[in-house]
Design a protein around this motif. Structure first.
Motif, short mmCIF file in Angstrom:
data_model
loop_
_atom_site.label_atom_id
_atom_site.label_comp_id
_atom_site.label_asym_id
_atom_site.label_seq_id
_atom_site.Cartn_x
_atom_site.Cartn_y
_atom_site.Cartn_z
N THR A 181 0.83 -1.20 0.00
CA THR A 181 0.00 0.00 0.00
C THR A 181 0.86 1.25 0.00
N THR A 205 2.36 1.69 -3.39
CA THR A 205 1.34 2.18 -4.30
C THR A 205 1.12 3.68 -4.13
N LYS A 206 1.17 4.17 -2.90
CA LYS A 206 1.05 5.61 -2.65
C LYS A 206 2.18 6.37 -3.35
N THR A 237 1.60 6.48 -6.99
CA THR A 237 0.54 7.44 -7.27
C THR A 237 1.06 8.88 -7.22
N SER A 253 -7.75 1.06 -9.62
CA SER A 253 -7.68 2.30 -8.86
C SER A 253 -8.40 2.10 -7.54
N LEU A 310 -6.66 5.66 -1.44
CA LEU A 310 -5.50 5.61 -0.56
C LEU A 310 -5.63 6.75 0.45
N SER A 370 -5.62 5.79 -6.37
CA SER A 370 -4.35 5.23 -6.83
C SER A 370 -4.27 5.22 -8.35
N CYS A 372 -1.90 -0.36 -8.92
CA CYS A 372 -1.86 -0.99 -7.61
C CYS A 372 -0.78 -2.07 -7.60
#
Length: 365
Positions: free
Chosen positions: A281, A284-285, A288, A334, A337, A347, A350
């Motif tokens: 996670t 992924t942030k 993004t 998507s 987040l 996002s 992922c």
């Protein structure tokens, strides 16, 4: 047993094969030989050296900052967790003994307070900072203890201001180990903290949204940060429950002040209830935010390994340990987040871990 992993893609997009034997990488490239232990993977699967989480709380005994290493480690795609100051010299034996019983590799940034997070204002009493006990612990576990940790925020240091940091710096110079510094509410002021740091030191929680932060109200890096970067001070995300702001991270990207390493500051509560959840996670942030997949993966493999002085992990080269994380990038997915302030971003893709190789074994997640 020798195994050949075929048709894997690294973060840059290049495809490779890997030959592994006895838990070590033997060959990398396009391998044409065929053997009974040849494993073919789907074309959409990526491989990297095993993810390294540089800031975790991997000691189960001190709630709320506690977790089992395997629960925040290999089960989430992370093959190495570094406990960042949960334990000081008084409890480092227990952490080491625990590490020997877990599949995930566990390392430690030793808290400069001998009590560690047995209490959360551990630097209010300078008598709890013992150079003798720190030196003894490092001598006993020279490879396990990769550096020292000092939590430099008001609730931790009390009226001692910068003095714990000055002591920590003196210790790390003698021990030739890096120092990870937690930043939070003032005092001490962030500029005064930065002025004491130099090459190999690490600021964690670098994108926190508190008043005492690395960026001005108009999103510019403070002068002390610019100077610290020139001296070689590293920036670590250290997401945590209260220490990651999308706004600050976006300001940093615009100011071209990138992170060096991505870590979670994960423990049981923020794993279960968020906003951290897991390393994937957090990665992924960062994806993004606009960072490339290659830069994101480098920040959780090669760079943290270099910072802690480990040349046997963090890369896919012959002679390295066969710590591998296999993952997918679901580009069309998507998901919402959430940062540490409740701010939501959708996002852009992922990252999803699928399996790890660790200690000569393959574990599907």
């Amino acid at each position: 047993m020798k195994q050949t992993l075929k048709n894997l893609r690294v973060a840059s997009g290049k495809r490779i094969d890997l030959s592994i034997q006895d838990g070590m990488i033997q060959e990398v490239g396009t391998l044409n030989q065929s053997d009974a232990n040849e494993i073919h993977f789907p074309k959409d699967l990526y491989v990297s050296s095993g993810w390294i989480d540089l800031h975790t709380h991997a000691f189960p005994q001190f709630p709320p900052y506690c977790a089992d290493p395997d629960d925040i480690g290999f089960k989430t795609g992370v093959t190495t967790v570094v406990d960042a100051g949960t334990c000081g010299a008084d409890h480092i034996d227990s952490l080491y003994e625990l590490s020997m019983k877990r599949k995930t590799r566990v390392l430690s940034f030793l808290n400069i307070a001998r009590c560690g997070l047995e209490k959360t204002n551990e630097l209010t009493d300078l008598n709890d900072i013992s150079e003798c006990e720190i030196k003894k612990a490092v001598q006993q576990y020279p490879a396990f203890i990769v550096g020292l940790k000092a939590r430099m925020s008001a609730s931790v240091v009390g009226s001692n201001n910068l003095e714990p940091l000055r002591l920590a710096k003196a210790f790390t110079h003698k021990l030739k180990k890096p120092l990870m510094v937690h930043i939070g509410s003032a005092p001490p002021l962030i500029k005064d903290i930065l002025d004491l740091l130099d090459e190999r030191d690490i600021i964690t929680h670098c994108y926190n949204g508190k008043d005492n932060q690395l960026f001005t109200d108009d999103g510019k890096p403070i002068l002390a940060l610019t100077e610290a970067r020139k001296r070689g001070v590293s920036l670590d995300i250290g997401h945590g429950s209260k220490s990651f702001s999308f706004r600050v991270a976006e300001e940093a990207a615009r100011a071209q002040i990138p992170f060096d390493t991505i870590s979670t500051d994960i423990y049981s509560n923020n794993q279960l209830n968020g906003p951290v959840f897991d390393m994937a996670t957090t990665l992924t942030k960062c994806l993004t935010l606009g960072y490339s997949l290659a830069s994101v993966i480098r920040a959780v493999t090669e760079t943290p390994a270099k910072i802690i002085g480990r040349n046997d992990i963090g890369h896919l080269k012959p002679g390295a340990k066969a710590d591998l994380t296999l993952f997918k990038v679901e580009k069309e997915t998507s998901v919402p987040l959430v940062d540490s302030h409740g701010v939501v971003r959708q996002s852009k893709g992922c990252i999803k871990p699928i399996a790890v190789f660790l200690g000569g074994h393959y574990y599907e997640l």
